[in-house]
Design a protein around this motif. Structure first.
Motif, PDB file in Angstrom:
ATOM      1  N   PHE A 230      -6.823  -8.960 -10.278  1.00  0.00           N
ATOM      2  CA  PHE A 230      -6.845 -10.382  -9.973  1.00  0.00           C
ATOM      3  C   PHE A 230      -6.304 -11.169 -11.162  1.00  0.00           C
ATOM      4  CE2 PHE A 230     -10.499  -8.662  -7.488  1.00  0.00           C
ATOM      5  CZ  PHE A 230      -9.952  -8.862  -6.224  1.00  0.00           C
ATOM      6  N   GLY A 231      -5.681 -12.317 -10.850  1.00  0.00           N
ATOM      7  CA  GLY A 231      -5.158 -13.120 -11.939  1.00  0.00           C
ATOM      8  C   GLY A 231      -4.121 -14.129 -11.471  1.00  0.00           C
ATOM      9  N   PRO A 232      -3.263 -14.591 -12.390  1.00  0.00           N
ATOM     10  CA  PRO A 232      -2.250 -15.601 -12.087  1.00  0.00           C
ATOM     11  C   PRO A 232      -1.103 -15.003 -11.272  1.00  0.00           C
ATOM     12  CG  PRO A 232      -1.991 -14.828 -14.326  1.00  0.00           C
ATOM     13  CD  PRO A 232      -3.241 -14.175 -13.805  1.00  0.00           C
ATOM     14  N   PRO A 233      -0.135 -15.818 -10.875  1.00  0.00           N
ATOM     15  CA  PRO A 233       0.982 -15.305 -10.074  1.00  0.00           C
ATOM     16  C   PRO A 233       1.708 -14.119 -10.705  1.00  0.00           C
ATOM     17  CG  PRO A 233       1.001 -17.694 -10.022  1.00  0.00           C
ATOM     18  CD  PRO A 233      -0.058 -17.298 -11.006  1.00  0.00           C
ATOM     19  N   GLU A 234       1.652 -14.015 -12.020  1.00  0.00           N
ATOM     20  CA  GLU A 234       2.364 -12.936 -12.712  1.00  0.00           C
ATOM     21  C   GLU A 234       1.811 -11.553 -12.403  1.00  0.00           C
ATOM     22  OE1 GLU A 234       3.298 -16.721 -14.401  1.00  0.00           O
ATOM     23  OE2 GLU A 234       1.315 -15.770 -14.158  1.00  0.00           O
ATOM     24  N   VAL A 235       0.610 -11.463 -11.789  1.00  0.00           N
ATOM     25  CA  VAL A 235       0.077 -10.135 -11.446  1.00  0.00           C
ATOM     26  C   VAL A 235       0.796  -9.547 -10.228  1.00  0.00           C
ATOM     27  CG1 VAL A 235      -2.181 -10.667 -12.404  1.00  0.00           C
ATOM     28  CG2 VAL A 235      -1.788 -10.993  -9.946  1.00  0.00           C
ATOM     29  N   LEU A 236       1.601 -10.356  -9.530  1.00  0.00           N
ATOM     30  CA  LEU A 236       2.315  -9.889  -8.344  1.00  0.00           C
ATOM     31  C   LEU A 236       3.555  -9.099  -8.745  1.00  0.00           C
ATOM     32  CD1 LEU A 236       2.156 -13.121  -6.175  1.00  0.00           C
ATOM     33  CD2 LEU A 236       0.846 -11.028  -5.817  1.00  0.00           C
ATOM     34  N   SER A 237       3.781  -7.986  -8.076  1.00  0.00           N
ATOM     35  CA  SER A 237       4.996  -7.196  -8.293  1.00  0.00           C
ATOM     36  C   SER A 237       5.341  -6.487  -6.993  1.00  0.00           C
ATOM     37  CB  SER A 237       4.791  -6.171  -9.417  1.00  0.00           C
ATOM     38  OG  SER A 237       3.770  -5.243  -9.070  1.00  0.00           O
ATOM     39  N   VAL A 238       6.559  -5.972  -6.922  1.00  0.00           N
ATOM     40  CA  VAL A 238       7.014  -5.267  -5.727  1.00  0.00           C
ATOM     41  C   VAL A 238       6.985  -3.769  -5.993  1.00  0.00           C
ATOM     42  CG1 VAL A 238       8.949  -4.905  -4.135  1.00  0.00           C
ATOM     43  CG2 VAL A 238       8.461  -7.200  -5.026  1.00  0.00           C
ATOM     44  N   GLY A 239       6.436  -3.007  -5.033  1.00  0.00           N
ATOM     45  CA  GLY A 239       6.367  -1.561  -5.175  1.00  0.00           C
ATOM     46  C   GLY A 239       6.163  -0.899  -3.825  1.00  0.00           C
ATOM     47  N   GLU A 240       5.884   0.373  -3.845  1.00  0.00           N
ATOM     48  CA  GLU A 240       5.696   1.152  -2.623  1.00  0.00           C
ATOM     49  C   GLU A 240       4.203   1.285  -2.301  1.00  0.00           C
ATOM     50  OE1 GLU A 240       7.826   2.667  -0.435  1.00  0.00           O
ATOM     51  OE2 GLU A 240       9.508   1.645  -1.405  1.00  0.00           O
ATOM     52  N   LEU A 241       3.880   1.105  -1.028  1.00  0.00           N
ATOM     53  CA  LEU A 241       2.517   1.313  -0.541  1.00  0.00           C
ATOM     54  C   LEU A 241       2.591   2.005   0.819  1.00  0.00           C
ATOM     55  CD1 LEU A 241       0.641  -2.042  -1.365  1.00  0.00           C
ATOM     56  CD2 LEU A 241       0.301   0.176  -2.449  1.00  0.00           C
ATOM     57  N   PRO A 242       1.534   2.662   1.248  1.00  0.00           N
ATOM     58  CA  PRO A 242       1.544   3.300   2.574  1.00  0.00           C
ATOM     59  C   PRO A 242       1.704   2.264   3.684  1.00  0.00           C
ATOM     60  CG  PRO A 242      -0.268   4.138   1.241  1.00  0.00           C
ATOM     61  CD  PRO A 242       0.299   2.969   0.498  1.00  0.00           C
ATOM     62  N   GLU A 243       2.388   2.646   4.756  1.00  0.00           N
ATOM     63  CA  GLU A 243       2.561   1.753   5.890  1.00  0.00           C
ATOM     64  C   GLU A 243       1.245   1.574   6.643  1.00  0.00           C
ATOM     65  OE1 GLU A 243       5.542   3.099   8.554  1.00  0.00           O
ATOM     66  OE2 GLU A 243       7.117   3.255   7.012  1.00  0.00           O
ATOM     67  N   PRO A 244       0.953   0.342   7.098  1.00  0.00           N
ATOM     68  CA  PRO A 244      -0.197   0.153   7.996  1.00  0.00           C
ATOM     69  C   PRO A 244       0.223   0.481   9.431  1.00  0.00           C
ATOM     70  CG  PRO A 244       0.882  -1.933   7.624  1.00  0.00           C
ATOM     71  CD  PRO A 244       1.640  -0.916   6.795  1.00  0.00           C
ATOM     72  N   HIS A 245      -0.746   0.717  10.289  1.00  0.00           N
ATOM     73  CA  HIS A 245      -0.446   0.986  11.697  1.00  0.00           C
ATOM     74  C   HIS A 245      -1.377   0.179  12.582  1.00  0.00           C
ATOM     75  CE1 HIS A 245       2.489   4.143  10.981  1.00  0.00           C
ATOM     76  NE2 HIS A 245       1.694   4.566   9.994  1.00  0.00           N
ATOM     77  N   ALA A 246      -0.843  -0.243  13.719  1.00  0.00           N
ATOM     78  CA  ALA A 246      -1.604  -1.081  14.644  1.00  0.00           C
ATOM     79  C   ALA A 246      -2.726  -0.290  15.293  1.00  0.00           C
ATOM     80  CB  ALA A 246      -0.675  -1.648  15.712  1.00  0.00           C
ATOM     81  N   GLY A 247      -3.889  -0.918  15.369  1.00  0.00           N
ATOM     82  CA  GLY A 247      -5.022  -0.366  16.089  1.00  0.00           C
ATOM     83  C   GLY A 247      -5.195  -1.079  17.421  1.00  0.00           C
ATOM     84  N   PRO A 248      -6.300  -0.862  18.100  1.00  0.00           N
ATOM     85  CA  PRO A 248      -6.560  -1.522  19.379  1.00  0.00           C
ATOM     86  C   PRO A 248      -6.514  -3.050  19.240  1.00  0.00           C
ATOM     87  CG  PRO A 248      -8.133   0.244  19.020  1.00  0.00           C
ATOM     88  CD  PRO A 248      -7.382   0.079  17.732  1.00  0.00           C
ATOM     89  N   GLY A 249      -5.784  -3.685  20.134  1.00  0.00           N
ATOM     90  CA  GLY A 249      -5.708  -5.142  20.128  1.00  0.00           C
ATOM     91  C   GLY A 249      -4.808  -5.728  19.062  1.00  0.00           C
ATOM     92  N   GLU A 250      -3.988  -4.900  18.428  1.00  0.00           N
ATOM     93  CA  GLU A 250      -3.122  -5.368  17.340  1.00  0.00           C
ATOM     94  C   GLU A 250      -1.664  -5.014  17.621  1.00  0.00           C
ATOM     95  OE1 GLU A 250      -6.519  -4.487  13.915  1.00  0.00           O
ATOM     96  OE2 GLU A 250      -4.873  -3.078  14.239  1.00  0.00           O
ATOM     97  N   VAL A 251      -0.770  -5.632  16.857  1.00  0.00           N
ATOM     98  CA  VAL A 251       0.636  -5.222  16.860  1.00  0.00           C
ATOM     99  C   VAL A 251       1.094  -5.086  15.408  1.00  0.00           C
ATOM    100  CG1 VAL A 251       1.212  -6.354  19.043  1.00  0.00           C
ATOM    101  CG2 VAL A 251       1.555  -7.592  16.888  1.00  0.00           C
ATOM    102  N   ARG A 252       2.064  -4.213  15.191  1.00  0.00           N
ATOM    103  CA  ARG A 252       2.697  -4.141  13.880  1.00  0.00           C
ATOM    104  C   ARG A 252       4.078  -4.757  13.999  1.00  0.00           C
ATOM    105  NH1 ARG A 252       4.275   1.175  10.255  1.00  0.00           N
ATOM    106  NH2 ARG A 252       6.172   1.123  11.517  1.00  0.00           N
ATOM    107  N   ILE A 253       4.463  -5.517  12.981  1.00  0.00           N
ATOM    108  CA  ILE A 253       5.783  -6.135  12.956  1.00  0.00           C
ATOM    109  C   ILE A 253       6.544  -5.698  11.707  1.00  0.00           C
ATOM    110  CG2 ILE A 253       5.073  -8.162  14.277  1.00  0.00           C
ATOM    111  CD1 ILE A 253       5.043  -9.740  11.586  1.00  0.00           C
ATOM    112  N   ARG A 254       7.854  -5.698  11.851  1.00  0.00           N
ATOM    113  CA  ARG A 254       8.732  -5.665  10.678  1.00  0.00           C
ATOM    114  C   ARG A 254       8.878  -7.116  10.253  1.00  0.00           C
ATOM    115  NH1 ARG A 254      12.213  -2.019   8.417  1.00  0.00           N
ATOM    116  NH2 ARG A 254      11.879  -0.558  10.138  1.00  0.00           N
ATOM    117  N   VAL A 255       8.359  -7.445   9.088  1.00  0.00           N
ATOM    118  CA  VAL A 255       8.195  -8.836   8.674  1.00  0.00           C
ATOM    119  C   VAL A 255       9.543  -9.462   8.310  1.00  0.00           C
ATOM    120  CG1 VAL A 255       7.060 -10.391   7.048  1.00  0.00           C
ATOM    121  CG2 VAL A 255       5.873  -8.326   7.828  1.00  0.00           C
TER     122      VAL A 255
END
Length: 297
Positions: free
Chosen positions: A9-34
């Motif tokens: 947690f912290g200021p905006p500088e804690v944000l960075s771009v990297g790789e994370l596992p993909e989420p998947h839609a469960g019941p009542g949800e949809v997944r989108i390519r943002v």
């Protein structure tokens, strides 16, 4: 997948771009390519460690998003263009290659991705507050804090209901451009408002509740989104389903119809490709509508 995330947690500088596992839609949800994701006050609070919801790290910021369905759910097929919001506590956020939406509606074909990506939670918040105040044709509504991301949506949706809207803000020219009657921001509101006020919504949370009660004549005619001292003034605090309110989530579909009719838009102040820059801009304020991160083309 690629994602903007933070590992502490912290200021905006804690944000960075990297790789994370993909989420998947469960019941009542949809997944989108943002395609686009909004930046809202709750996103800033979560990143800063000020949220009351338990958040697992690393965490992807972003409540609101718009994109193309790639894992179908109820009422949505692969390839559909939709906009909606995620359940950040359970599924993570939306500023990523993929996001799972907890609620959504079809995006009007003519609605720009940036407007759609910034809209969902603010539209639902605005709709809930307008319903609580029973804003309708002929109502005179005062919005204290009309120029920010939620306040500007409140103005547009109230006008579409046929209300007469007065709006306070630091940038009165922008407030007027939304279609509201501009009122200078700050203490002494009753001396600057002419005529009756039927209902008032506090979006800013800057201590105006006693004056809003004075203007409307009844604490029941005032709702606040941001001042948790409301009950001490007899004023309702609107916090959504967590506050025991109905959570019908009917605002998105209605707003999409209004957009198609040319009666509503999502005011967008700026579009970023860098989420950290968007968060920094959001913290500087004051707002003139919504801030958006463009995730993909």
């Amino acid at each position: 997948m690629f994602a903007t995330r933070f590992e502490r947690f912290g200021p905006p500088e804690v944000l960075s771009v990297g790789e994370l596992p993909e989420p998947h839609a469960g019941p009542g949800e949809v997944r989108i390519r943002v395609r686009a994701a909004g930046v809202s006050p709750v996103d800033l609070a979560i990143r800063a460690g000020k949220s009351r919801s338990p958040i697992a790290l690393p965490h992807i910021p972003g409540v609101d998003a718009a994109g193309v369905v790639d894992e179908a759910g109820p009422g949505a097929e692969v390839g559909d263009e939709v906009f909606g919001a995620v359940d950040v506590a359970r599924l993570g956020g939306a500023t990523a290659e993929f996001a799972v939406l907890a609620f959504w509606t079809p995006k009007p074909p003519s609605m720009p991705w940036e407007q759609a990506g910034a809209a969902a939670s603010g539209i639902e918040t605005a709709t809930r507050a307008l319903d609580l105040l029973d804003v309708r044709d002929g109502t005179t509504l005062l919005v204290d804090g009309a120029s920010g991301g939620v306040g500007s949506l409140v103005v547009g949706l109230a006008l579409a209901r046929g209300a007469r809207v007065l709006g306070t803000g630091g940038d009165l020219e922008f407030v007027e451009s939304l279609g509201a009657i501009p009122v200078p921001y700050g203490p002494g509101l009753p001396t600057r408002v002419d005529g009756r006020v039927d209902a008032a919504l506090d979006v800013a949370g800057q201590g105006s509740l006693p004056e809003l009660v004075e203007l409307t004549g009844e604490p029941s005619s005032v709702v606040t989104l941001a001042d948790f001292s409301g009950p001490s003034h007899g004023v309702r605090v609107s916090t959504g389903a967590l506050g025991g309110e109905p959570d019908g989530r009917h605002g998105l579909a209605a707003a999409a119809r209004l957009f198609e009719e040319g009666r509503f838009r999502v005011p967008v102040e700026a579009v970023f490709t860098d989420a950290a820059a968007a968060h920094a801009a959001a913290e500087r304020g004051p707002r003139r509508g919504k801030l958006v991160v463009r995730v993909s083309e």
